[in-house]
Design a protein around this motif. Structure first.
Motif, PDB file in Angstrom:
ATOM      1  N   PRO A  41       0.837  -1.207   0.000  1.00 48.82           N
ATOM      2  CA  PRO A  41       0.000   0.000   0.000  1.00 48.82           C
ATOM      3  C   PRO A  41       0.872   1.257   0.000  1.00 48.82           C
ATOM      4  N   ILE A  42       0.259   2.402  -0.278  1.00 45.65           N
ATOM      5  CA  ILE A  42       1.001   3.662  -0.386  1.00 45.65           C
ATOM      6  C   ILE A  42       0.365   4.725   0.504  1.00 45.65           C
ATOM      7  N   VAL A  43       1.164   5.328   1.374  1.00 41.21           N
ATOM      8  CA  VAL A  43       0.728   6.425   2.231  1.00 41.21           C
ATOM      9  C   VAL A  43       0.679   7.704   1.401  1.00 41.21           C
ATOM     10  N   GLN A  44      -0.430   8.436   1.504  1.00 40.19           N
ATOM     11  CA  GLN A  44      -0.552   9.734   0.845  1.00 40.19           C
ATOM     12  C   GLN A  44      -0.892  10.802   1.899  1.00 40.19           C
ATOM     13  N   GLY A  45      -1.300  12.002   1.440  1.00 38.27           N
ATOM     14  CA  GLY A  45      -1.631  13.071   2.381  1.00 38.27           C
ATOM     15  C   GLY A  45      -0.873  14.365   2.150  1.00 38.27           C
ATOM     16  N   SER A  46      -0.171  14.460   1.003  1.00 35.02           N
ATOM     17  CA  SER A  46       0.572  15.667   0.628  1.00 35.02           C
ATOM     18  C   SER A  46       1.522  16.062   1.762  1.00 35.02           C
ATOM     19  N   VAL A  47       1.614  17.361   2.073  1.00 31.51           N
ATOM     20  CA  VAL A  47       2.534  17.832   3.118  1.00 31.51           C
ATOM     21  C   VAL A  47       1.779  18.198   4.390  1.00 31.51           C
ATOM     22  N   TYR A  48       0.581  17.625   4.565  1.00 27.13           N
ATOM     23  CA  TYR A  48      -0.240  17.916   5.738  1.00 27.13           C
ATOM     24  C   TYR A  48      -0.034  16.828   6.783  1.00 27.13           C
ATOM     25  N   SER A  49       0.534  17.230   7.902  1.00 23.60           N
ATOM     26  CA  SER A  49       0.949  16.288   8.930  1.00 23.60           C
ATOM     27  C   SER A  49      -0.189  15.411   9.423  1.00 23.60           C
ATOM     28  N   ASP A  50      -1.346  16.003   9.689  1.00 22.68           N
ATOM     29  CA  ASP A  50      -2.453  15.202  10.227  1.00 22.68           C
ATOM     30  C   ASP A  50      -2.954  14.187   9.206  1.00 22.68           C
ATOM     31  N   LEU A  51      -2.947  14.561   7.919  1.00 25.23           N
ATOM     32  CA  LEU A  51      -3.380  13.615   6.887  1.00 25.23           C
ATOM     33  C   LEU A  51      -2.375  12.483   6.738  1.00 25.23           C
ATOM     34  N   ARG A  52      -1.104  12.809   6.770  1.00 24.48           N
ATOM     35  CA  ARG A  52      -0.079  11.763   6.674  1.00 24.48           C
ATOM     36  C   ARG A  52      -0.217  10.755   7.813  1.00 24.48           C
ATOM     37  N   LYS A  53      -0.509  11.237   9.000  1.00 31.76           N
ATOM     38  CA  LYS A  53      -0.662  10.338  10.148  1.00 31.76           C
ATOM     39  C   LYS A  53      -1.894   9.450   9.980  1.00 31.76           C
ATOM     40  N   VAL A  54      -2.985  10.042   9.522  1.00 28.01           N
ATOM     41  CA  VAL A  54      -4.201   9.249   9.272  1.00 28.01           C
ATOM     42  C   VAL A  54      -3.928   8.184   8.227  1.00 28.01           C
ATOM     43  N   SER A  55      -3.261   8.578   7.143  1.00 31.07           N
ATOM     44  CA  SER A  55      -2.987   7.639   6.059  1.00 31.07           C
ATOM     45  C   SER A  55      -2.046   6.534   6.526  1.00 31.07           C
ATOM     46  N   ALA A  56      -1.002   6.891   7.264  1.00 34.18           N
ATOM     47  CA  ALA A  56      -0.055   5.886   7.747  1.00 34.18           C
ATOM     48  C   ALA A  56      -0.740   4.881   8.668  1.00 34.18           C
ATOM     49  N   GLU A  57      -1.641   5.359   9.513  1.00 31.98           N
ATOM     50  CA  GLU A  57      -2.368   4.461  10.411  1.00 31.98           C
ATOM     51  C   GLU A  57      -3.285   3.528   9.620  1.00 31.98           C
ATOM     52  N   TYR A  58      -3.920   4.071   8.579  1.00 30.80           N
ATOM     53  CA  TYR A  58      -4.811   3.236   7.756  1.00 30.80           C
ATOM     54  C   TYR A  58      -4.002   2.167   7.021  1.00 30.80           C
ATOM     55  N   ILE A  59      -2.894   2.581   6.431  1.00 31.36           N
ATOM     56  CA  ILE A  59      -2.048   1.624   5.703  1.00 31.36           C
ATOM     57  C   ILE A  59      -1.487   0.575   6.658  1.00 31.36           C
ATOM     58  N   ALA A  60      -1.034   1.001   7.831  1.00 29.87           N
ATOM     59  CA  ALA A  60      -0.469   0.063   8.801  1.00 29.87           C
ATOM     60  C   ALA A  60      -1.495  -0.981   9.230  1.00 29.87           C
ATOM     61  N   SER A  61      -2.766  -0.579   9.283  1.00 34.59           N
ATOM     62  CA  SER A  61      -3.818  -1.499   9.744  1.00 34.59           C
ATOM     63  C   SER A  61      -4.063  -2.643   8.767  1.00 34.59           C
ATOM     64  N   LYS A  62      -3.566  -2.526   7.537  1.00 30.88           N
ATOM     65  CA  LYS A  62      -3.815  -3.552   6.527  1.00 30.88           C
ATOM     66  C   LYS A  62      -2.885  -4.756   6.664  1.00 30.88           C
ATOM     67  N   GLY A  63      -1.815  -4.615   7.427  1.00 30.24           N
ATOM     68  CA  GLY A  63      -0.929  -5.748   7.672  1.00 30.24           C
ATOM     69  C   GLY A  63      -0.205  -6.243   6.443  1.00 30.24           C
ATOM     70  N   ALA A  64       0.097  -5.350   5.495  1.00 30.13           N
ATOM     71  CA  ALA A  64       0.788  -5.758   4.270  1.00 30.13           C
ATOM     72  C   ALA A  64       2.230  -6.147   4.568  1.00 30.13           C
ATOM     73  N   PHE A  65       2.845  -6.862   3.630  1.00 23.86           N
ATOM     74  CA  PHE A  65       4.236  -7.296   3.792  1.00 23.86           C
ATOM     75  C   PHE A  65       5.180  -6.103   3.905  1.00 23.86           C
ATOM     76  N   GLY A  66       4.892  -5.050   3.143  1.00 21.99           N
ATOM     77  CA  GLY A  66       5.692  -3.830   3.177  1.00 21.99           C
ATOM     78  C   GLY A  66       4.816  -2.640   2.864  1.00 21.99           C
ATOM     79  N   ASN A  67       5.343  -1.436   3.070  1.00 23.96           N
ATOM     80  CA  ASN A  67       4.547  -0.226   2.883  1.00 23.96           C
ATOM     81  C   ASN A  67       5.373   0.849   2.190  1.00 23.96           C
TER      82      ASN A  67
END
Length: 377
Positions: free
Chosen positions: A192-218
């Motif tokens: 999966p790919i983390v997005q959210g441009s340069v907005y800190s709160d969006l990056r954190k939301v996206s990283a948490e969502y991607i992390a929750s998927k349990g993929a082999f890598g991110n």
């Protein structure tokens, strides 16, 4: 596939690890040469192994889909057999190419993206499901989820809506990936790919969502698109604090030697960029002493080797004067020599970074090397 971490740096988030795939082992941190159309421009497949010492290369979903087309690749038995590279391959999703087609009639909708071929203007559609099928056919060891790469600058609202759609597309990618099988008898995995441009709160939301998927890598996308370098580092720093520590992390499309070494310090394991080969074709040579613009007249009568650190490799077979002559005459050999030299330097650099991490001295080494590597000779 497996990922293990053997060493961590005591004064940064840098780590040395190993990714095991059905096509071989990748020692991290690693730089991945970009093979847009199934070839790393100007470089023979054999040169990727020696002298460059590449461990994994990239293929491009968008370009390979258009040419030579999926029918040819499937008949060949996948990209590995088509181009002769037997090591691991990662394919991007085509999302960045779609982003770059803005202004050409590209239309992004919930279902997917409608775009015109840059070759003949024909109309095509990419959907999350279709992109998974394309990458199954290409046969990449590591497949990327379909995402939207937001432009810089963009508004907060645009970045938020784009991120939310990228997350919904990810769910569709995972579903399609899970209900299909590899075509050529070896395992594939999805990042999966983390997005959210340069907005800190969006990056954190996206990283948490991607992390929750349990993929082999991110992966971390949507950076190195024109934002200040300080923003790129800040976003990567925040995201690596959230993404699982026991999974490989890939910072897409980055970058200069300084970008890569700073990225390693932030806990990134995998990098790619067209810079070594693209800049080589324009006469920029990365060396252990600094950056050379080989077109400059100062090199006209310099008969020293390109980089004395690699005197027994390609860098030692040719002089700066001769390489300048080739590049200025636009001889193909000039671009080929420069490309091999630059890629060898990049792979050497990440290999040295790995050694310094293992020795516990990475941060001090990085701080010494960045000014040296980025110095204009």
């Amino acid at each position: 596939m497996k990922f293990s971490i053997s060493h961590t740096d005591p004064s940064s988030k840098a780590r040395a690890g190993e990714i095991t795939t059905d096509h071989g082992t990748i020692q991290t941190p690693i730089f991945m040469p970009v093979g847009t159309a199934g070839t790393v421009k100007g470089v023979h497949i054999s040169e990727l192994t020696d002298p460059i010492k590449a461990q994994i290369i990239l293929g491009n979903t968008y370009h390979l889909y258009l040419r030579p087309g999926l029918e040819v690749i499937e008949k060949a038995g996948g990209l590995h057999k088509f181009n002769g590279w037997q090591g691991p391959i990662l394919t991007d999703s085509g999302g960045y190419q779609v982003y770059s087609l803005a202004g050409t009639g590209r239309k992004i909708q919930e279902e997917g993206v409608k775009f015109k071929s840059h070759i003949d203007g024909s109309i095509h559609y990419f959907t999350p499901e279709g992109v998974m099928d394309i990458q199954r056919t290409i046969g990449a060891d590591i497949m990327m989820a379909f995402d939207e790469c937001t432009p810089y600058p963009c508004t907060y609202e645009y970045a938020r809506k784009s991120m939310d759609m990228t997350h919904r597309w990810l769910d569709r990618c995972i579903k399609r990936f899970d209900e299909t099988d590899p075509k050529y008898g070896y395992n594939q995995t999805l990042f999966p790919i983390v997005q959210g441009s340069v907005y800190s709160d969006l990056r954190k939301v996206s990283a948490e969502y991607i992390a929750s998927k349990g993929a082999f890598g991110n992966a971390i996308g949507g950076l190195s698109v024109g934002e200040p370098v300080e923003d790129m580092y800040a976003m990567a720093d925040e995201v690596t604090d959230i993404l699982p520590k026991d999974k490989p992390r890939y910072l897409m499309g980055v970058g200069t030697p300084a970008n890569i070494l700073e990225g390693i310090a932030l806990g990134i394991d995998m990098f790619d960029c067209v810079m070594p080969t693209r800049n080589a074709r324009n006469g920029m040579i990365f060396t252990t002493q600094g950056i050379i613009n080989i077109k400059n007249k100062k090199w006209e009568s310099d008969f020293s080797v390109i980089d004395p650190h690699f005197v027994n490799e390609v860098h030692g077979q040719y002089t700066k004067s001769y390489l300048r002559h080739l590049v200025r005459c636009e001889e193909m050999l000039g671009a080929m020599i420069a490309s091999v030299c630059n890629l060898r330097f990049y792979l050497w650099m990440v290999g040295e970074a790995r050694k310094e991490i293992q020795a516990g001295t990475f941060t001090a080494w990085k701080n010494r090397m960045i000014p040296q590597f980025m110095h204009r000779l």
